[in-house]
Design a protein around this motif. Structure first.
Motif, mmCIF file in Angstrom:
data_model
loop_
_atom_site.group_PDB
_atom_site.id
_atom_site.type_symbol
_atom_site.label_atom_id
_atom_site.label_comp_id
_atom_site.label_asym_id
_atom_site.label_seq_id
_atom_site.Cartn_x
_atom_site.Cartn_y
_atom_site.Cartn_z
ATOM 1 N N ARG A 182 0.926 -1.070 -0.008
ATOM 2 C CA ARG A 182 0.268 0.065 0.093
ATOM 3 C C ARG A 182 1.089 1.409 -0.051
ATOM 4 O O ARG A 182 0.475 2.204 -0.709
ATOM 5 C CB ARG A 182 -0.828 -0.086 1.089
ATOM 6 N N ALA A 183 1.703 1.064 0.814
ATOM 7 C CA ALA A 183 2.726 2.478 0.970
ATOM 8 C C ALA A 183 3.537 2.455 -0.542
ATOM 9 O O ALA A 183 3.579 3.627 -0.951
ATOM 10 C CB ALA A 183 3.806 2.009 2.107
ATOM 11 N N LEU A 184 3.885 1.482 -1.077
ATOM 12 C CA LEU A 184 4.669 1.307 -2.288
ATOM 13 C C LEU A 184 3.724 1.975 -3.311
ATOM 14 O O LEU A 184 4.040 2.775 -4.291
ATOM 15 C CB LEU A 184 4.948 -0.002 -2.785
ATOM 16 N N ASP A 185 2.366 1.442 -3.527
ATOM 17 C CA ASP A 185 1.467 1.972 -4.403
ATOM 18 C C ASP A 185 1.240 3.525 -4.539
ATOM 19 O O ASP A 185 0.903 4.210 -5.509
ATOM 20 C CB ASP A 185 -0.024 1.231 -4.413
ATOM 21 N N ALA A 186 1.237 4.009 -3.092
ATOM 22 C CA ALA A 186 1.102 5.514 -3.039
ATOM 23 C C ALA A 186 1.968 6.418 -3.459
ATOM 24 O O ALA A 186 1.595 7.561 -4.040
ATOM 25 C CB ALA A 186 0.850 5.880 -1.441
ATOM 26 N N VAL A 187 3.084 5.923 -3.715
ATOM 27 C CA VAL A 187 4.351 6.909 -4.069
ATOM 28 C C VAL A 187 4.969 6.513 -5.490
ATOM 29 O O VAL A 187 5.650 7.043 -6.035
ATOM 30 C CB VAL A 187 5.417 6.894 -3.070
ATOM 31 N N ALA A 188 4.359 5.309 -6.006
ATOM 32 C CA ALA A 188 4.975 4.723 -7.239
ATOM 33 C C ALA A 188 4.450 5.487 -8.418
ATOM 34 O O ALA A 188 3.752 5.081 -9.265
ATOM 35 C CB ALA A 188 4.823 3.188 -7.493
ATOM 36 N N THR A 189 4.728 6.760 -8.600
ATOM 37 C CA THR A 189 4.436 7.771 -9.857
ATOM 38 C C THR A 189 5.322 7.276 -10.835
ATOM 39 O O THR A 189 6.401 6.658 -10.598
ATOM 40 C CB THR A 189 4.469 9.108 -9.598
ATOM 41 N N GLN A 190 5.035 7.665 -12.013
ATOM 42 C CA GLN A 190 5.774 7.394 -13.306
ATOM 43 C C GLN A 190 7.217 7.796 -13.064
ATOM 44 O O GLN A 190 8.111 7.218 -13.317
ATOM 45 C CB GLN A 190 5.385 8.050 -14.516
ATOM 46 N N ALA A 191 7.445 9.177 -12.622
ATOM 47 C CA ALA A 191 8.612 9.732 -12.401
ATOM 48 C C ALA A 191 9.500 8.869 -11.366
ATOM 49 O O ALA A 191 10.656 8.874 -11.441
ATOM 50 C CB ALA A 191 8.447 11.059 -11.862
#
Length: 714
Positions: free
Chosen positions: A277-286
């Motif tokens: 969940r934490a990873l999904d929240a910050v894994a933007t394209q950049a």
């Protein structure tokens, strides 16, 4: 609890005690408190009046139990927890001439001294295996009997232990100080932070609700704090995908700095869900551009987290797709390098504009490679308003040193390993340097807190600002790299102590002496016991029960103005694999005799660690006024796998030391100058000193080198 108590005592020099009054009759614990204070004085410590009064109100048996723990903590801090013996029992007196000593060993090794020519083949003789060499020829009790008692003098070190609050409040304060540090912490402090975070998660519930991501600015510190939050089921503090990887490494008992690969453990379902969940929240394209740099570690983590089981978290799955090469994502660094290689400096600056810290770290390069300096300077001005205070201070120090030619460029990694190279960079225009320096000064001044009336101990002015503490092992009297401190006393004595963990280990204490130009080397070591002003205590070649070596320097007779103590690994275990290894120095007056090791005269002591095979803790310099000062290095040379000797590294050591000595570091003097220029409207008092003063005003804030990192602006 005992370990937390010891942490508070050694890191804060405060004894945690419940503020509630003792239940015993007044004075019942007074005798035990006085005995404790006398025992502390023998190790160079004493109780403050407030601590002594509080102990006197406790039951005598409680003072005795607490006193044993206090003594154990401070003796370990000063290196007095072991028995220091010396190879030559009368050291520093009656140390034999080097050739005479070896000739004596040879004579004793031969069955018939008259047949020496026939009994010895020099080509095959290993001098270090001669009978009796490298092992103590006497016991510690024999050494004590051969030496007079130390004559106490006013110049002996007396470190005051103050009264602290209860353990919960002291642990909370230390936790917030370490977690909120603006500079990376050494491995020992990360370990302490891990224990404090776990304690506070269970005993300081207010921190769970109040903690915000910006209060843990350093990534490694954040990972350690997140370990405790993950275990307690609290929200995680992450804003990059690498934050999640660091947390997974720490939770698996691995390296949160990511310098070494971690073998990930199996995570519980709740832990996997929290991490994804934490990873999904910050894994933007950049953000996916960060993944290829640590591709293998991400692939191993994906095998443990099973992201395919969570289809509602698609961005988390993309991280592992990039790691496996199924998705392509270019990092910021590669795009910047491509632009710079093609001469597109403005494009590189625009790419870096989204990462202010990275732009400022590359500012020197941008200014050297481009012709549009005004645009680059404008981008730097914008970045300065968003970058961290540590980046601003690091750039300010860098630009200041670009004005003057240096002996060479110094590179130091996170483990303190150092090397030098020639400085081939073209110079920057002085007006450009002045413009950027003024810009940084204004921004740093704006961020500094209002400290009210600032009182500074003169010796504190030359203490360097701790822009990174990774290589500075906590200990007694430790200062950041680049700090200058006065050396008082007529005799200077270095010491090293080590104890091997499993295999034979031989460390050699040595001293390199150089002239004003850092040339014409002279040395004292196991191959040369004495010169006109230095004496070596004798060589120990194994340490199953611990071994100590010493070097005495008569500062009044010293003919060389640069003295570099070093510890060489001749054989056996590296510093961080030995059961114990520490270095320090003492100062004494000529009238003092005593044992080779006297804790009251110890000025500095810390553990040895690092990836190098040669340790360079600090250098001693004689000034134009004849006085001596120490400049702190905290460096390690790579050295050789075995057989390191001072003679073999004298050239590299001289160049490295010169490069550090000639570099100007930002100090407390710089910080107080900015504060004075801005002025203050506050009414409180802030004291900056090497030690907390006994007469600090009521309510004053005290900062010593141990808490100097708290003054680095956010």
């Amino acid at each position: 609890m005992d370990n937390l108590e010891s942490l508070v005592i050694t890191r804060r020099l405060r004894v945690p005690l419940d503020p509630a009054p003792g239940t015993s009759r007044p004075g019942r614990g007074e005798a035990a408190a006085r005995r404790l204070d006398a025992a502390l004085l023998s190790a160079g410590f004493t109780c403050s009046p407030a601590l002594l009064e509080r102990l006197s109100r406790l039951p005598g048996e409680s003072v005795i139990d607490l006193g044993a723990r206090i003594l154990a903590a401070v003796r370990h801090l000063a290196g007095d927890h072991v028995r220091h013996n010396a190879y030559f029992i009368d050291f520093p007196r009656n140390v034999p001439d080097t050739a005479e000593f070896w000739a004596g060993l040879l004579r004793r090794a031969l069955p018939d001294p008259d047949a020496s020519a026939q009994a010895v083949t020099p080509r095959t003789l290993n001098l270090l295996t001669l009978p009796g060499y490298g092992r103590y020829p006497h016991t510690h009790a024999d050494l004590v009997a051969a030496h007079a008692e130390l004559i106490p003098l006013a110049g002996d070190r007396v470190t005051v232990l103050d009264l602290g609050g209860d353990l919960r409040s002291e642990a909370r304060e230390l936790y917030l100080s370490l977690a909120g540090s603006q500079v990376p912490l050494p491995a020992e402090d990360l370990t302490a932070l891990r224990e404090l975070a776990a304690y506070c998660a269970g005993h300081c519930p207010e921190l769970a609700a109040a903690e915000a991501p910006e209060t843990v600015p350093v990534r490694e510190n954040r990972a350690v704090v997140n370990e405790a939050r993950l275990a307690a089921g609290l929200p995680l503090l992450v804003d990059t995908v690498t934050d999640v990887l660091r947390l997974a490494c720490g939770a698996s008992g691995g390296d949160v700095t990511l310098a070494t690969a971690t073998r990930f453990r199996s995570f519980r379902r709740a832990e996997r869900r929290a991490l994804l969940r934490a990873l999904d929240a910050v894994a933007t394209q950049a953000a996916l551009g960060e993944v290829p740099r640590l591709r293998e570690q991400w692939k191993r983590l994906g095998e443990r987290l099973h992201p395919h089981e969570y289809p509602h978290l698609p961005r988390a799955a993309h991280v592992f797709d990039v790691a496996r090469g199924e998705l392509r994502a270019r990092g910021l660094g590669s795009r910047v390098e491509e632009a710079l290689a093609a001469g597109r400096t403005q494009e590189a600056a625009e790419l870096l504009s989204g990462s202010p810290g990275a732009l400022l770290r590359r500012l020197d390069h941008l200014l050297r490679t481009g012709t549009e300096q005004e645009r680059v300077l404008a981008a730097a001005a914008t970045a300065a308003r968003a970058a961290s205070g540590r980046v601003l201070l690091s750039l300010r120090e860098h630009l200041h040193n670009r004005l003057a030619p240096a002996a060479g460029r110094v590179f130091v990694n996170r483990h303190g390993r150092a090397w030098t190279s020639a400085d081939t960079r073209p110079p920057l225009a002085p007006d450009v340097l002045s413009q950027v320096a003024e810009l940084l000064d204004e921004e740093i001044t704006r961020r500094l807190p209002d400290l009210g009336r600032v009182v500074v101990e003169p010796a504190m002015l030359d203490v360097a600002l701790p822009l990174s503490a990774k290589a500075v092992v906590p200990g007694l009297g430790m200062l950041p790299r680049g700090s200058l401190s006065p050396v008082e006393g007529e005799l200077l004595r270095f010491f090293v102590h080590w104890r091997q963990a499993g295999r034979r280990t031989d460390y050699d204490l040595s001293a390199l002496m150089l002239d004003e130009e850092y040339g014409d080397p002279e040395y004292v070591s196991w191959t040369n016991y004495t010169n006109d002003f230095a004496t070596y205590s004798g060589d120990l070649t194994s340490a199953p029960d611990g071994a100590s070596e010493f070097i005495d320097i008569d500062l009044g007779r010293a003919t060389r103005p640069v003295i570099v103590p070093q510890v060489n690994i001749y054989a056996g275990e590296p510093f961080d694999e030995a059961a114990e290894a520490f270095f320090g120095f003492m100062t004494r007056d000529a009238a003092q005799q005593g044992l080779p090791f006297e804790p009251r005269t110890v000025r500095m002591k810390s553990d040895l660690r690092g990836a190098g095979r040669v340790a360079l803790p600090l250098v001693f310099l004689r000034g134009g006024d004849g006085g001596w000062r120490a400049k702190w290095l905290h460096l390690y040379l790579k050295g050789h796998p075995a057989f390191n000797q001072v003679e073999g590294n004298r050239v590299s050591t001289a160049l490295l030391v010169r490069s550090i000595v000639e570099r100007d570091h930002l100090t407390v003097r710089y910080l107080t100058g900015l504060l004075a220029r801005r002025g203050s409207t506050g009414e409180r008092t802030t004291y900056l000193g090497l030690r907390a003063p006994a007469d600090a005003p009521q309510g004053a804030t005290v900062h010593t080198p141990a808490t100097l990192h708290e003054l680095i602006p956010a």
